[in-house]
Scaffold this motif. Sequence first.
Motif, mmCIF file in Angstrom:
data_model
loop_
_atom_site.group_PDB
_atom_site.id
_atom_site.type_symbol
_atom_site.label_atom_id
_atom_site.label_comp_id
_atom_site.label_asym_id
_atom_site.label_seq_id
_atom_site.Cartn_x
_atom_site.Cartn_y
_atom_site.Cartn_z
ATOM 1 N N GLY A 38 0.782 -1.233 0.000
ATOM 2 C CA GLY A 38 0.000 0.000 0.000
ATOM 3 C C GLY A 38 0.806 1.271 0.000
ATOM 4 N N TRP A 39 1.947 1.292 -0.669
ATOM 5 C CA TRP A 39 2.791 2.488 -0.710
ATOM 6 C C TRP A 39 3.673 2.423 -1.952
ATOM 7 N N SER A 40 4.251 3.548 -2.309
ATOM 8 C CA SER A 40 5.141 3.629 -3.468
ATOM 9 C C SER A 40 6.545 3.986 -3.005
ATOM 10 N N LEU A 41 7.527 3.754 -3.861
ATOM 11 C CA LEU A 41 8.902 4.131 -3.523
ATOM 12 C C LEU A 41 9.036 5.641 -3.349
ATOM 13 N N ARG A 42 8.322 6.404 -4.152
ATOM 14 C CA ARG A 42 8.389 7.857 -4.035
ATOM 15 C C ARG A 42 7.835 8.313 -2.675
ATOM 16 N N ALA A 54 16.800 7.744 -4.019
ATOM 17 C CA ALA A 54 17.548 6.898 -3.087
ATOM 18 C C ALA A 54 17.051 5.455 -3.054
ATOM 19 N N PRO A 55 15.753 5.194 -2.944
ATOM 20 C CA PRO A 55 15.304 3.791 -2.934
ATOM 21 C C PRO A 55 15.683 3.039 -4.203
ATOM 22 N N VAL A 56 15.584 3.713 -5.347
ATOM 23 C CA VAL A 56 15.944 3.077 -6.620
ATOM 24 C C VAL A 56 17.435 2.783 -6.658
ATOM 25 N N HIS A 57 18.234 3.725 -6.187
ATOM 26 C CA HIS A 57 19.687 3.553 -6.199
ATOM 27 C C HIS A 57 20.105 2.343 -5.370
ATOM 28 N N HIS A 58 19.500 2.148 -4.218
ATOM 29 C CA HIS A 58 19.916 1.092 -3.298
ATOM 30 C C HIS A 58 19.239 -0.250 -3.575
ATOM 31 N N PHE A 59 18.007 -0.217 -4.074
ATOM 32 C CA PHE A 59 17.234 -1.460 -4.163
ATOM 33 C C PHE A 59 16.717 -1.775 -5.567
ATOM 34 N N GLY A 60 16.808 -0.834 -6.477
ATOM 35 C CA GLY A 60 16.369 -1.060 -7.843
ATOM 36 C C GLY A 60 14.900 -0.815 -8.046
ATOM 37 N N ASP A 61 14.064 -1.529 -7.308
ATOM 38 C CA ASP A 61 12.617 -1.378 -7.420
ATOM 39 C C ASP A 61 11.975 -1.849 -6.121
ATOM 40 N N LYS A 62 10.648 -1.855 -6.106
ATOM 41 C CA LYS A 62 9.939 -2.227 -4.888
ATOM 42 C C LYS A 62 10.223 -3.674 -4.493
ATOM 43 N N ALA A 63 10.308 -4.572 -5.483
ATOM 44 C CA ALA A 63 10.616 -5.969 -5.186
ATOM 45 C C ALA A 63 11.995 -6.092 -4.548
ATOM 46 N N GLY A 64 12.940 -5.273 -5.002
ATOM 47 C CA GLY A 64 14.268 -5.302 -4.411
ATOM 48 C C GLY A 64 14.262 -4.853 -2.964
ATOM 49 N N LEU A 65 13.494 -3.813 -2.674
ATOM 50 C CA LEU A 65 13.389 -3.332 -1.297
ATOM 51 C C LEU A 65 12.712 -4.382 -0.410
#
Length: 203
Positions: A38-42, A54-65
């Motif tokens: 229920g949330w977005s990376l942004r 920052a989330p994209v840089h460290h994890f790539g996408d939501k699945a990565g996080l």
Amino acid sequence: MGHISRQISQASGYHHGNLRRAVIDAALEAIDESGPTGWSLRALARRAGVSHAAPVHHFGDKAGLLTAVAAEGYELFAAALEACAAEGDFQEVGVAYVRFAVRHRAHFAVMFRPELYRPDDPALVAARDRAGAVLAAGARRLSAEPAGDRAVTLAAWSAAHGFAGLWLDGALPEARDPGQDPEAVARRVFRAMFRGGPGEPAA
């Protein structure tokens, strides 16, 4: 990637490692509030007070996080089960399972949802296998079969996981009573279920 690095460097107050931790912590808070989807990376970046990159840089996408969240959860989970198993009482391993679920609700909400993350991640697989080994070893003590019994492992796992899920969902009357301790209730349940098994004294 240069523009991403510049944006990340502008996130005040964070060093590289702390920034990754801040994103994971923000994810755990978001999962507690609105579940694992229920949330977005942004939105998560805003919550953490970091660049939206920052989330994209460290994890790539939501699945990565979510993979990182699940891997961390399994590491904590395995350590908790191993600590209890060392004391020799397998019923207490079940109690430790419930304790972990109650204290780490956000991790628990992700760990058993492999469709949300990358289940072949090496760190996640290693930690998950550690936890599974504790359950399998306990089943060998409970089972009459010399090599252990997969059905006993599944029964023990189902009992602990089912109780934890019912408690977290508030489905049990005891869970809605603030005076009830989930660990004490779970202990009574597991003693009743596994009373008199091989090597286990009757409750």
